[in-house]
Design a protein around this motif. Sequence first.
Motif, mmCIF file in Angstrom:
data_model
loop_
_atom_site.group_PDB
_atom_site.id
_atom_site.type_symbol
_atom_site.label_atom_id
_atom_site.label_comp_id
_atom_site.label_asym_id
_atom_site.label_seq_id
_atom_site.Cartn_x
_atom_site.Cartn_y
_atom_site.Cartn_z
ATOM 1 N N VAL A 23 0.847 -1.205 0.000
ATOM 2 C CA VAL A 23 0.000 0.000 0.000
ATOM 3 C C VAL A 23 0.876 1.247 0.000
ATOM 4 N N GLN A 24 1.946 1.243 0.772
ATOM 5 C CA GLN A 24 2.856 2.387 0.806
ATOM 6 C C GLN A 24 3.483 2.617 -0.569
ATOM 7 N N LYS A 25 3.913 1.531 -1.221
ATOM 8 C CA LYS A 25 4.482 1.657 -2.570
ATOM 9 C C LYS A 25 3.458 2.243 -3.533
ATOM 10 N N SER A 26 2.259 1.748 -3.471
ATOM 11 C CA SER A 26 1.194 2.227 -4.338
ATOM 12 C C SER A 26 0.927 3.715 -4.105
ATOM 13 N N ASN A 27 0.927 4.131 -2.853
ATOM 14 C CA ASN A 27 0.711 5.544 -2.541
ATOM 15 C C ASN A 27 1.809 6.429 -3.125
ATOM 16 N N LEU A 28 3.062 5.977 -3.045
ATOM 17 C CA LEU A 28 4.162 6.757 -3.609
ATOM 18 C C LEU A 28 4.050 6.857 -5.133
ATOM 19 N N LEU A 29 3.673 5.753 -5.777
ATOM 20 C CA LEU A 29 3.515 5.787 -7.233
ATOM 21 C C LEU A 29 2.321 6.654 -7.624
ATOM 22 N N ASP A 30 1.266 6.644 -6.813
ATOM 23 C CA ASP A 30 0.132 7.537 -7.045
ATOM 24 C C ASP A 30 0.557 8.997 -6.932
ATOM 25 N N LEU A 31 1.447 9.290 -5.999
ATOM 26 C CA LEU A 31 1.956 10.656 -5.858
ATOM 27 C C LEU A 31 2.679 11.097 -7.125
ATOM 28 N N VAL A 32 3.475 10.212 -7.700
ATOM 29 C CA VAL A 32 4.166 10.529 -8.954
ATOM 30 C C VAL A 32 3.143 10.780 -10.060
ATOM 31 N N GLY A 33 2.099 9.958 -10.115
ATOM 32 C CA GLY A 33 1.037 10.177 -11.088
ATOM 33 C C GLY A 33 0.362 11.527 -10.905
ATOM 34 N N TYR A 34 0.124 11.897 -9.645
ATOM 35 C CA TYR A 34 -0.472 13.204 -9.352
ATOM 36 C C TYR A 34 0.435 14.330 -9.861
ATOM 37 N N CYS A 35 1.723 14.204 -9.581
ATOM 38 C CA CYS A 35 2.682 15.224 -10.030
ATOM 39 C C CYS A 35 2.688 15.323 -11.554
#
Length: 94
Positions: A23-35
């Motif tokens: 879940v933590q990994k997914s959240n970080l990758l989602d942050l990159v997508g947001y950026c």
Amino acid sequence: MPRFVVLSDVHLHNGWKHTSLQVQKSNLLDLVGYCTSNNIKTILFCGDMFHTHGTIKTEVLYAYNGFIQFSKSCGINIIGIAGNHDHADKFGEI
């Protein structure tokens, strides 16, 4: 005006009692997508990427490396400051 995201206290850890590493990994990758979606080119990281002092498990380092590499491949720079959990010992030695 430059736009950036400020992030801190991720505390990546395998076996976290509330959130799994996946879940933590997914959240970080989602942050990159947001950026990427919002034309943000810089993440300012203010410390404590890791949860443990000293020994960091291999799968946690792989998760961190994946986040860094994915960010770079999307053209996002990461500026970081080491937090107290990001040092190998209590004296700040890495």
